[in-house]
Motif scaffolding. Structure first.
Motif, PDB file in Angstrom:
ATOM      1  N   UNK A 133       8.829  -3.822  11.793  1.00 51.46           N
ATOM      2  CA  UNK A 133       8.399  -3.147  13.065  1.00 51.46           C
ATOM      3  C   UNK A 133       9.504  -2.415  13.539  1.00 51.46           C
ATOM      4  N   UNK A 134       8.976  -1.243  14.413  1.00 51.23           N
ATOM      5  CA  UNK A 134      10.220  -0.334  15.028  1.00 51.23           C
ATOM      6  C   UNK A 134      10.690  -1.316  16.095  1.00 51.23           C
ATOM      7  N   UNK A 135      11.787  -0.960  16.515  1.00 54.08           N
ATOM      8  CA  UNK A 135      12.685  -1.811  17.429  1.00 54.08           C
ATOM      9  C   UNK A 135      12.951  -3.372  17.147  1.00 54.08           C
TER      10      UNK A 135
ATOM     11  N   UNK B 241      16.539   1.154   5.191  1.00 56.11           N
ATOM     12  CA  UNK B 241      15.597   0.684   6.113  1.00 56.11           C
ATOM     13  C   UNK B 241      14.507   1.543   6.689  1.00 56.11           C
ATOM     14  N   UNK B 242      13.462   0.903   6.636  1.00 57.39           N
ATOM     15  CA  UNK B 242      12.148   1.606   6.675  1.00 57.39           C
ATOM     16  C   UNK B 242      10.914   0.763   7.354  1.00 57.39           C
ATOM     17  N   UNK B 243      10.098   1.580   8.036  1.00 63.61           N
ATOM     18  CA  UNK B 243       8.803   0.744   8.603  1.00 63.61           C
ATOM     19  C   UNK B 243       7.726   0.767   7.680  1.00 63.61           C
ATOM     20  N   UNK B 244       7.803   1.084   6.359  1.00 61.79           N
ATOM     21  CA  UNK B 244       6.873   1.175   5.367  1.00 61.79           C
ATOM     22  C   UNK B 244       7.290   0.271   4.257  1.00 61.79           C
ATOM     23  N   UNK B 245       6.759  -1.017   4.219  1.00 61.70           N
ATOM     24  CA  UNK B 245       6.962  -1.924   3.426  1.00 61.70           C
ATOM     25  C   UNK B 245       6.476  -1.493   1.987  1.00 61.70           C
ATOM     26  N   UNK B 246       5.779  -0.425   1.642  1.00 60.99           N
ATOM     27  CA  UNK B 246       5.244  -0.197   0.453  1.00 60.99           C
ATOM     28  C   UNK B 246       6.386   0.874  -0.030  1.00 60.99           C
ATOM     29  N   UNK B 247       7.153   1.372   0.633  1.00 69.96           N
ATOM     30  CA  UNK B 247       8.165   2.676   0.247  1.00 69.96           C
ATOM     31  C   UNK B 247       8.586   2.489  -1.409  1.00 69.96           C
ATOM     32  N   UNK B 248       9.069   1.529  -1.713  1.00 69.79           N
ATOM     33  CA  UNK B 248       9.856   1.387  -3.026  1.00 69.79           C
ATOM     34  C   UNK B 248       8.976   0.227  -3.873  1.00 69.79           C
ATOM     35  N   UNK B 249       7.780   0.114  -3.802  1.00 66.69           N
ATOM     36  CA  UNK B 249       6.964  -1.140  -4.399  1.00 66.69           C
ATOM     37  C   UNK B 249       6.850  -0.369  -5.896  1.00 66.69           C
ATOM     38  N   UNK B 250       6.959   0.813  -6.204  1.00 62.34           N
ATOM     39  CA  UNK B 250       6.528   1.432  -7.431  1.00 62.34           C
ATOM     40  C   UNK B 250       7.844   1.318  -8.453  1.00 62.34           C
TER      41      UNK B 250
ATOM     42  N   UNK C  40      11.985  -8.579   4.884  1.00 62.49           N
ATOM     43  CA  UNK C  40      11.285  -8.240   6.126  1.00 62.49           C
ATOM     44  C   UNK C  40      12.070  -8.863   7.296  1.00 62.49           C
ATOM     45  N   UNK C  41      12.369  -8.025   8.346  1.00 64.54           N
ATOM     46  CA  UNK C  41      12.756  -8.346   9.668  1.00 64.54           C
ATOM     47  C   UNK C  41      11.950  -8.794  10.492  1.00 64.54           C
ATOM     48  N   UNK C  42      11.898 -10.284  10.860  1.00 61.18           N
ATOM     49  CA  UNK C  42      10.824 -10.699  11.837  1.00 61.18           C
ATOM     50  C   UNK C  42      11.245 -10.976  13.214  1.00 61.18           C
ATOM     51  N   UNK C  43      10.320 -11.126  14.260  1.00 62.83           N
ATOM     52  CA  UNK C  43      10.576 -11.130  15.456  1.00 62.83           C
ATOM     53  C   UNK C  43      11.824 -12.378  15.820  1.00 62.83           C
TER      54      UNK C  43
ATOM     55  N   UNK D  64      -6.563  -0.363   6.559  1.00 61.89           N
ATOM     56  CA  UNK D  64      -5.960  -1.638   7.022  1.00 61.89           C
ATOM     57  C   UNK D  64      -4.609  -2.145   6.156  1.00 61.89           C
ATOM     58  N   UNK D  65      -4.890  -1.786   4.984  1.00 62.63           N
ATOM     59  CA  UNK D  65      -3.634  -1.732   4.044  1.00 62.63           C
ATOM     60  C   UNK D  65      -2.547  -1.038   4.370  1.00 62.63           C
ATOM     61  N   UNK D  66      -2.841   0.145   4.703  1.00 65.43           N
ATOM     62  CA  UNK D  66      -1.928   0.961   5.327  1.00 65.43           C
ATOM     63  C   UNK D  66      -1.337   0.359   6.659  1.00 65.43           C
ATOM     64  N   UNK D  67      -1.912  -0.058   7.565  1.00 65.33           N
ATOM     65  CA  UNK D  67      -1.423  -0.389   8.705  1.00 65.33           C
ATOM     66  C   UNK D  67      -0.461  -1.838   8.540  1.00 65.33           C
ATOM     67  N   UNK D  68      -0.986  -2.404   7.444  1.00 64.04           N
ATOM     68  CA  UNK D  68      -0.187  -3.770   6.985  1.00 64.04           C
ATOM     69  C   UNK D  68       1.094  -3.353   6.414  1.00 64.04           C
ATOM     70  N   UNK D  69       1.205  -2.216   5.740  1.00 61.12           N
ATOM     71  CA  UNK D  69       2.579  -1.814   5.050  1.00 61.12           C
ATOM     72  C   UNK D  69       3.282  -1.188   5.719  1.00 61.12           C
ATOM     73  N   UNK D  70       2.532  -0.514   7.031  1.00 63.75           N
ATOM     74  CA  UNK D  70       3.378  -0.070   8.207  1.00 63.75           C
ATOM     75  C   UNK D  70       4.198  -0.841   9.192  1.00 63.75           C
ATOM     76  N   UNK D  71       3.618  -2.324   9.151  1.00 65.88           N
ATOM     77  CA  UNK D  71       4.007  -3.453   9.948  1.00 65.88           C
ATOM     78  C   UNK D  71       3.546  -3.372  11.335  1.00 65.88           C
ATOM     79  N   UNK D  72       2.367  -2.492  11.591  1.00 61.73           N
ATOM     80  CA  UNK D  72       1.525  -2.488  12.531  1.00 61.73           C
ATOM     81  C   UNK D  72       0.491  -3.726  13.034  1.00 61.73           C
TER      82      UNK D  72
END
Length: 289
Positions: free
Chosen positions: A7-9, A116-125, A134-137, A258-266
């Motif tokens: 997530x951002x921040x 570093x990215x907000x998009x989990x799917x970025x390098x999945x291919x 993943x950086x968590x709270x 919804x998959x996109x929102x999950x990948x974007x950590x939203x």
């Protein structure tokens, strides 16, 4: 390649820079490219990043790229035999990396690229040539320590402010950016001012925090934005299948959305298939509405 996402921040850049500083001396050359997403929006931005990369590795100020394609060729020719460490901060699309570097497998064996990215799917291919982290709270103790460092210039809160500090911790839900900004804002203030500020935060989101969180929202298309806002206002805590059925009837294509929102950590989906999101994201969504 190492992808650090979240997530951002949440602290992706802070962690990546700490790793970078610790290991950079073990490579033939190293380069940290910041504000990647912003600069890759124009050809001049791409050329600037290419020239920065070449200079940081080769230390030759006379190298001029001229255009994007020539820059890619120069990177391949000049850096392909070097074992380098490269940090690309805030990447949102894989094509941006290709526009900058061409191929990430051009560098010598033992090179490392940290993204570093907000998009989990970025390098999945990319298969097995990368790892994802993943950086968590922060947990309660970590959050209190970080907040105290900015609010009290100490790793522990003042005893008479502990209850108020815990209210901030509860509100921020372990988001480092919010803890740092609110800690600095409350530093040196009286207890009545603290109480007033905390009440305000709960009703009116901090603009500096919200601006960072909104970057991910603004990167969604219209249907995905609608899905995010619907979850923020109505469906947080609801079962995923129920939400899919409702949103599908609205022609929002929720399976992909919804998959996109999950990948974007939203948003997240727990073990019981219930949808959730960070409280500050939910507050941002309601504020947008």
């Amino acid at each position: 390649m190492i992808e650090i996402y979240g997530l951002g921040g949440i602290g992706k850049t802070t962690i990546a820079k700490a790793i970078f500083s610790r290991i950079c001396d073990h490579f033939d050359g190293f380069c940290y490219l910041e504000n990647f997403r912003e600069k890759l929006g124009t050809n001049n931005g791409v050329i600037e990043l290419q020239e920065t990369l070449l200079f940081e590795i080769l230390r030759d100020r006379n190298l001029k790229v001229g255009n994007k394609s020539r820059g890619i060729n120069m990177i391949m020719e000049r850096l392909s035999f070097k074992r380098i460490l490269l940090l690309l901060d805030d990447v949102d699309k894989w094509v941006h990396i290709e526009n900058l570097l061409g191929g990430c497998d051009w560098f010598a064996f033992g090179s490392k690229i940290i993204i570093t990215t907000r998009n989990k799917h970025l390098v999945a291919t990319l298969g097995k040539c990368f790892s994802m982290h993943e950086v968590k709270e922060l947990d309660q103790n970590e959050a209190l320590e970080l907040f105290s460092m900015h609010a009290f210039q100490s790793n522990k809160p003042k005893k008479d402010c502990l209850e108020l500090a815990n209210q901030v911790i509860q509100y921020t839900k372990g988001l480092p950016l919010a803890l740092v900004i609110m800690g600095a804002d409350l530093c040196g203030r009286t207890k009545p001012e603290w109480k007033s500020a905390i009440d305000k935060y709960k009703r009116i989101p901090n603009k500096e925090v919200q601006n960072v969180l909104e970057i991910s929202y603004e990167g969604l298309d219209e249907a995905e934005q609608d899905i995010f806002l619907d979850i923020a206002c109505f469906f947080k805590g609801f079962h995923k299948k129920y939400v899919l059925d409702v949103l599908d009837s609205c022609d929002l294509h929720p399976i992909y959305g919804i998959l996109k929102l999950i990948n974007m950590c939203l948003i997240t989906v727990d073990q019981y298939e219930k949808l959730s999101m960070h409280d500050l994201l939910q507050q941002m969504g309601k504020d947008i509405v």
